[in-house]
Scaffold this active site. Structure first.
Site, PDB file in Angstrom:
ATOM      1  N   ASP A   9       0.871  -1.177   0.000  1.00  0.00           N
ATOM      2  CA  ASP A   9       0.000   0.000   0.000  1.00  0.00           C
ATOM      3  C   ASP A   9       0.904   1.222   0.000  1.00  0.00           C
ATOM      4  O   ASP A   9       1.941   1.236   0.673  1.00  0.00           O
ATOM      5  CB  ASP A   9      -0.904   0.007   1.236  1.00  0.00           C
ATOM      6  CG  ASP A   9      -2.104   0.940   1.086  1.00  0.00           C
ATOM      7  OD1 ASP A   9      -1.885   2.107   0.705  1.00  0.00           O
ATOM      8  OD2 ASP A   9      -3.232   0.504   1.356  1.00  0.00           O
ATOM      9  N   ASP A  53      -2.989  -3.280  -2.356  1.00  0.00           N
ATOM     10  CA  ASP A  53      -3.830  -2.102  -2.599  1.00  0.00           C
ATOM     11  C   ASP A  53      -3.997  -1.904  -4.112  1.00  0.00           C
ATOM     12  O   ASP A  53      -3.099  -2.239  -4.893  1.00  0.00           O
ATOM     13  CB  ASP A  53      -3.176  -0.871  -1.967  1.00  0.00           C
ATOM     14  CG  ASP A  53      -4.039   0.374  -2.107  1.00  0.00           C
ATOM     15  OD1 ASP A  53      -5.276   0.234  -2.030  1.00  0.00           O
ATOM     16  OD2 ASP A  53      -3.489   1.464  -2.305  1.00  0.00           O
ATOM     17  N   MET A  55      -5.281   1.266  -5.658  1.00  0.00           N
ATOM     18  CA  MET A  55      -5.011   2.633  -6.101  1.00  0.00           C
ATOM     19  C   MET A  55      -3.632   3.072  -5.641  1.00  0.00           C
ATOM     20  O   MET A  55      -3.459   3.630  -4.554  1.00  0.00           O
ATOM     21  CB  MET A  55      -6.088   3.575  -5.559  1.00  0.00           C
ATOM     22  CG  MET A  55      -7.510   3.160  -5.931  1.00  0.00           C
ATOM     23  SD  MET A  55      -7.754   3.076  -7.722  1.00  0.00           S
ATOM     24  CE  MET A  55      -7.645   4.803  -8.146  1.00  0.00           C
ATOM     25  N   ASN A 339      12.165 -62.297   9.564  1.00  0.00           N
ATOM     26  CA  ASN A 339      12.507 -63.054   8.360  1.00  0.00           C
ATOM     27  C   ASN A 339      12.977 -64.471   8.699  1.00  0.00           C
ATOM     28  O   ASN A 339      12.581 -65.445   8.042  1.00  0.00           O
ATOM     29  CB  ASN A 339      13.596 -62.333   7.570  1.00  0.00           C
ATOM     30  CG  ASN A 339      13.048 -61.192   6.727  1.00  0.00           C
ATOM     31  OD1 ASN A 339      11.903 -61.222   6.288  1.00  0.00           O
ATOM     32  ND2 ASN A 339      13.873 -60.182   6.497  1.00  0.00           N
ATOM     33  N   GLU A 374      14.747 -52.692   5.925  1.00  0.00           N
ATOM     34  CA  GLU A 374      13.671 -52.299   6.848  1.00  0.00           C
ATOM     35  C   GLU A 374      13.772 -50.844   7.255  1.00  0.00           C
ATOM     36  O   GLU A 374      13.151 -50.406   8.222  1.00  0.00           O
ATOM     37  CB  GLU A 374      13.689 -53.189   8.090  1.00  0.00           C
ATOM     38  CG  GLU A 374      14.873 -52.989   9.029  1.00  0.00           C
ATOM     39  CD  GLU A 374      16.091 -53.839   8.665  1.00  0.00           C
ATOM     40  OE1 GLU A 374      16.872 -54.144   9.575  1.00  0.00           O
ATOM     41  OE2 GLU A 374      16.262 -54.189   7.477  1.00  0.00           O
TER      42      GLU A 374
END
Length: 463
Positions: A9, A53, A55, A339, A374
């Protein structure tokens, strides 16, 4: 939700007022006083949202917005125009220039904060998809998605929830100008059924229903996977900002004030349809490129190759935006015993379920990868050490709390994981260093007895 907000602004008191309001809500505010300065800051500071803004001398807000949207590097940054102009034609001009919303001075705090939070959430999601597509593009398997403004907005399928015959007719006729297929409903239940059984590009929900609450449908749409990403446009009475704020918090994307201006309705609908199609293109490119090259064939999560390409880019963005990125490194405790005792096929079942539980307990833009064996890694963008510790403990608990169903004779087995945490985002941080610190913390977690979480010393300080 924290974010970096650029306030633009040419009037100093206006800048100070907006900055003070946003700072009180814990936003990080940067400021500019003209168009060229704003564009320079956008390129250097990468704000999450711009309050602009209209303007201003020299380069007005419309031109600034058009330049933001025309630059592929900034086109996805949300823009809210804040101005004393209140004419519908000005709002439409701003929306056509690419603005996401148009707030009139003096700005209502409820509308401002709800809109900022809603758009920042959208940008976070879009940022992650853009970054993932960019990472995938390194492997030469896709073409970039192009510009948001180049996406088509015509021939969409739109569902309208409205019990006023006059309002429904006006909105439907307006949307049909863009050759949309328009579906309608006068009840939340019927609308939800239609949404769940139809591919939609936009849902328009009236919050002025006589006997039902349109926000209920908004909430329901966001709770279903099929409709979670469909844009929602609310229709509200002027001054009903509390319902607007609630709707945006529930996941609505935009709103339009009754009585409906046809041009504004078209502009807002086009924006939402374009954004949805652009996001779908990003997702499609990303998923296509990763389906073979960058995912682990056993678990379906990412592999080490993707992490090696993605993490450095994510860390670079974290350093530029001054937002932390956290890494969780974890592996399955005593996996060799699984496993050896039950066979590798059962081990594979455990790996798949660990991946699934990890993925289910993270945000959509977090990343899970299997590094090998893993060992897994989770990457958490915009997450400090304290939040990462909460996520890690939740993940550890979700894996340990319910036995894993397996095909072995025992039927189910207990599985636990050990997790190490590191946090990056400072100048000089590297992806290799981040992984190494998380791995060191993981080793410490295993030394302490497994099934626990350990944070790297630096993560504890930053959290």
């Amino acid at each position: 939700m924290s974010a970096r907000v650029l306030v633009v602004d040419d009037v100093l008191p206006n800048v100070k007022l907006l900055a003070a309001k946003l700072t009180r809500e814990y936003f990080n505010v940067i400021t500019a006083f003209n168009g060229p300065e704003a564009l320079d800051l956008i390129n250097r500071e990468a704000p999450d949202i711009v309050l602009l803004d209209v303007m201003m001398p020299g380069m007005d807000g419309f031109e600034v917005c058009e330049r933001i949207r025309s630059n592929p590097a900034t086109m996805h940054i949300p823009v809210i125009m804040v101005t004393a102009l209140s004419d519908v034609a000005d709002r439409v001009r701003g929306l056509e220039a690419g603005a996401d919303d148009f707030l009139t001075k003096p700005v209502n705090d409820i509308a401002l904060f709800a809109r900022v939070r809603s758009l920042v959430r959208l940008k976070m999601m879009m940022d992650e998809w853009r970054l993932r597509e960019s990472t995938s593009g390194q492997f030469g398997v896709i073409e970039r998605s192009g510009s948001l403004l180049n996406e088509s907005y015509e021939r969409a399928r739109v569902l309208i929830l409205e019990d006023s015959a006059l309002d429904l007719e006006k909105v439907a006729e307006t949307l049909e100008r863009d050759h949309h297929e328009v579906l309608s409903s006068d009840s939340c239940a019927k609308a939800l059924e239609q949404a769940l059984n139809t591919e939609l590009d936009l849902v328009v929900i009236s919050l002025t229903l006589m006997n039902e609450d349109g926000l209920r449908l908004c909430s329901q749409l966001r709770s279903h996977e099929r409709t979670r990403q469909v844009p929602i446009l609310l229709m509200v009475d002027e001054g009903d900002l509390n319902h607007v704020a609630k709707g945006l918090d529930l996941g609505a994307n935009d709103y339009v004030i009754k009585p409906i201006d046809r041009n504004e309705m078209l502009a807002r609908a086009r924006t939402q349809i374009r954004r949805k199609r652009y996001q779908e293109r990003l997702r499609s490119n990303y998923e296509h490129s990763l389906s073979m090259a960058l995912t682990d064939s056993l678990t379906g999560v990412f592999n080490r190759r993707y992490v090696n390409a993605h993490l450095p880019r994510l860390l670079e963005r974290a350093i530029d935006s001054h937002k932390p990125v956290s890494v969780l490194m974890f592996d399955i405790d005593h996996f060799k015993v699984v496993n050896d005792s039950y066979g590798h096929s059962v081990g594979d079942e455990v790996l798949r379920e660990v991946s699934a539980r990890a993925s289910r307990n993270l945000r959509t833009f977090d990343l899970v990868a299997r590094l090998g064996g893993e060992e897994f890694v989770v990457i958490l963008p915009d997450t400090d050490g304290e939040a990462a510790l909460i996520v890690a403990e939740r993940l550890r608990h979700r894996i340990a709390e319910t036995p894993f169903a397996v095909s072995a004779e025992v039927g189910q087995i207990n599985v636990t994981v050990s997790i190490g945490i590191s946090v990056g985002g400072r100048l000089g941080d590297t992806a290799e260093g981040l992984i190494r610190r998380a791995d060191d913390a993981l080793y410490e977690a295993k030394r302490l007895g497994r099934n626990c979480v350990v944070a790297d010393a630096r993560a504890e300080i930053e959290g």
